[in-house]
Design an enzyme around this catalytic site. Structure first.
Site, PDB file in Angstrom:
ATOM      1  CB  CYS A  75      45.670  62.734   9.083  1.00 33.71           C
ATOM      2  SG  CYS A  75      46.412  60.954   9.775  1.00 33.71           S
ATOM      3  CB  CYS A 219      50.279  62.321  15.733  1.00 29.74           C
ATOM      4  SG  CYS A 219      49.132  63.346  15.290  1.00 29.74           S
TER       5      CYS A 219
END
Length: 276
Positions: A75, A219
């Protein structure tokens, strides 16, 4: 048992961050699912866990759970928050930090202006490494979705991404195509799905349907994957500015075999305690 946590976000992609270096607990997928609920829990896109390293060559281990309880490899926005967290909590005095993730080792650089750079490592484009089912590697693939062919690029940034080019980011079928591609059988580990509108050679807009979380405000790995796809296919040139609903990321990539460099902010929202 009460656990201290910090709520953070990177461009609106929000996280619950747990220090399991100075605290000790066994976190299970059910905890991420319970705490991740925005109505009955704390509410977040991902749970980030800071652990002591198992590898002497790194400073920390970094684990990530989606709000549906699934553990994922990587992430990017979370990595920036991770760096800010370990400095703020004085778990390290280093401003260059090496972190072990399920998807490989990443390098974090906390800069004097408050921005955080992340060396995400080199992207993986071989289908088996993504993983994606295809007979051979290509810049673009055609996937059948409900009888309709969809062109996409497939990239791993330590986690799997599909990137689709769209003409208008505002009308992109994120909520229609996103979950269908996420669960497409050609992506056996499921996939994050990015919808990219190219503005010019160095600017683009992006929306991402995240595996296990749905559409998020930003993201980081999705922006990196979109940059790799856009540069590989000749749509754009490095460096890139990618605007997501939550804000802007700067991405650099020199080409195949080279690491992707991402720069952006990380913000602490509040501190709290939760009962395990």
């Amino acid at each position: 048992m009460l656990l201290r946590f910090t709520k953070m976000h990177g461009l609106g992609n929000d996280f619950m961050v747990l220090d399991l270096v100075s605290q000790h607990a066994h976190i299970q997928p059910k905890h991420a699912k319970m705490w991740g609920d925005r109505h009955t829990g704390i509410g977040f896109d991902q749970l980030l866990i800071v652990e002591a390293p198992s590898n002497p060559d790194v400073d920390f281990r970094y684990r990530i759970f989606n709000s549906d309880g699934s553990e994922v490899e990587q992430c990017g926005n979370g990595a920036r928050c991770f760096a800010r967290f370990v400095l703020d909590k004085r778990l390290t005095a280093k401003r260059q930090i090496r972190v072990e993730t399920k998807g490989g080792i990443i390098e974090l650089d906390v800069r004097n202006d408050g921005q955080i750079g992340v060396n995400m490592g080199a992207p993986r484009l071989v289908p088996a490494d993504i993983p994606f089912q295809a007979p051979e590697q290509a810049l673009s693939y055609q996937v059948d979705v409900d009888g309709t062919p969809v062109d996409l690029a497939a990239v791993s940034m330590g986690n799997p991404h599909a990137v689709l080019r769209v003409s208008d980011i505002n009308t992109a079928p994120v909520h229609e195509l996103g979950p269908k591609i996420e669960h497409h059988p050609r992506f056996p580990a499921r996939v994050n799905v990015g919808f990219l509108q190219v503005i010019d050679r160095h600017r683009a807009q992006l929306r991402v349907w995240e595996r296990g979380a749905g559409e998020t405000q930003a993201c980081g790995t999705g922006a990196c994957a979109a940059a790799v796809a856009a540069i590989s296919q000749g749509w754009m040139d490095s460096p890139l500015l990618i605007d997501l609903p939550g804000g802007r990321l700067s991405i650099e990539w020199a080409g195949p075999g080279q690491p992707v460099l991402m720069t952006g902010p990380a913000v602490r929202v509040y501190e709290g305690q939760v009962r395990l």
